[in-house]
Design an enzyme around this catalytic site. Structure first.
Site, PDB file in Angstrom:
ATOM      1  CE  LYS A  35      -0.151 -54.134  41.220  1.00 38.75           C
ATOM      2  NZ  LYS A  35      -0.265 -54.318  42.687  1.00 38.75           N
ATOM      3  CE1 TYR A 264     -11.942 -22.300  37.148  1.00 39.11           C
ATOM      4  CE2 TYR A 264     -10.494 -24.181  36.748  1.00 39.11           C
ATOM      5  CZ  TYR A 264     -11.633 -23.460  36.443  1.00 39.11           C
ATOM      6  OH  TYR A 264     -12.463 -23.875  35.434  1.00 39.11           O
TER       7      TYR A 264
END
Length: 399
Positions: A35, A264
């Site tokens: 999955k 940042y």
């Protein structure tokens, strides 16, 4: 490499991991759960490698994933682990895909789809033994079993499996483990007393496969384990090998003075004159933002900590006086052979799971493969899943 990141997947490790898991459990069959795009490693190549390693079943969540496996030519037994009422059950039945059901109502829908398909549906009845996710509670279980056996008597359903899922198998000694084992045994007894004759009973995920032999029953369902990962404390045992290595190259290096703010918010400031290297990977490619000033990478044989805020497509590393240059390889994580961090170490540093780390890169960075040459990925798995679902819906509308 042109500066773009790459996820190198060692399919030989996947094959070997499945073989090791099979040896560990002895006679139980192995369902390789592929999955989430094979835990970010590529669903179809990983499925091929797992089957080459001895798996006889494949597990997915959605019918679309199972149809994509069939489109890729894989004929092994496939189970859709999520029982969903709006799934294309008829197409799944036509493609010999096993379905999960956790309610009598869903059994009825699957039986109706089987009648339209002209062949019985193979159904695995799911018991909720204490995870409180999918499956029937102890109160609802007899009704589910009755509905399934009635549909089986009518020739529309074959009760192929009985199963459940562990909530805390990766927390050794957790009281829910014994409680779930008892609940599952009781559910199996109720079903078999009512006349169910399942081919397989299955309960064990990767941590249960590694540590709880009483959960193995007829089949195990490793997912992370086949790609060398585990959520047990400390990660996977040494006989499982991580299959994914994520790397890039530096695209820029520059000298800056002491006191230079980096990225940042200037959450990192250089303490002295230093060389800053720019890595073309950020949170859009899969690096968690929590890796800011925390996660490490390997460059020139040494580990270095990401310096400053993780950007959308870039991170920066303070290399001090190390003479790095554009083109130098940067390894985020891998099996650890060359001293690079592992996905488990990233997870431990960031307070999450190794599965969370590797699946973040699914579909976001180019993948390359080695180790099992017959397993290839000619088209992106996500695209093939979308195409399979669209095709199934179209065929249902036309029928």
């Amino acid at each position: 490499m042109d500066g773009h990141p790459e996820a190198l997947i060692d399919l030989g490790a996947v094959k070997d991991n499945v073989g090791a898991l099979a040896r560990h459990v002895g006679g139980a069959q192995v369902m390789a759960v592929v999955k989430a795009d094979g835990y970010g490693h590529g669903m179809i190549p990983v499925a091929n490698a797992a089957l080459a390693g001895g798996a006889t079943w494949l597990g997915v969540v959605h019918v679309g994933e199972a149809l994509a496996l069939r489109q890729a030519g894989l004929t092994a037994r496939v189970l859709c682990l999520l029982g969903a009422p709006d799934a294309p059950h008829e197409e799944a039945i036509r493609q010999d895909i096993d379905l999960s059901a956790g309610s009598a109502e869903l059994v009825g829908q699957i039986a109706a789809a089987a009648e339209r398909a002209g062949r019985p549906a193979r159904v695995h009845l799911k018991a909720d033994t204490g995870m409180s996710r999918g499956g029937a509670t102890a109160a609802d279980w007899p009704g589910l079993v009755h509905a399934a056996l009635a549909a089986e008597a009518a020739g529309r359903v074959r009760v192929a499996g009985l199963w459940s899922h562990m909530a805390s198998a990766d927390i050794p000694g957790h009281p829910s483990i014994a409680a779930q084992l008892a609940a599952f045994q009781a559910a199996v007894h109720v079903a078999e007393q009512a006349g169910a004759r399942p081919e397989v009973r299955h309960l064990a995920n990767t941590p249960a496969t590694v540590t709880l032999p009483e959960t193995w029953y007829d089949m195990i369902r490793p997912g992370g384990g086949i790609v060398g990962l585990c959520t047990l404390p400390g990660g996977a045992p040494g006989w499982l090998r991580p299959a994914m290595t994520v790397k890039a190259v530096l695209v820029q290096a520059k000298r800056v003075p002491a006191g230079t703010g980096v990225s940042y918010g200037h959450r990192y400031v250089t303490e002295r004159e230093a060389t800053l290297g720019l890595v073309p990977l950020g949170y859009a490619e899969g690096i968690p933002r929590q890796a800011t000033n925390t996660a490490q990478v390997l460059v020139r044989g040494r580990r270095w900590t990401i310096s400053g805020t993780v950007c959308m497509n870039q991170v920066i590393v303070d290399f001090g006086d190390e003479p790095v240059a554009p083109g130098d390889e940067v390894v985020l994580f891998g099996p650890g052979d060359a001293g690079e961090p592992t996905a488990q170490e990233w997870a431990d540093a960031l307070g999450t799971l190794s599965y969370d780390i590797v699946t973040r890169f699914a579909g976001r960075v180019p993948r390359s493969y080695r180790g099992v040459t017959e397993a290839t990925e000619p088209v992106p798995v996500v695209a093939s899943v979308d195409a399979a679902v669209s095709g199934a819906v179209r065929r249902l509308q036309e029928s």
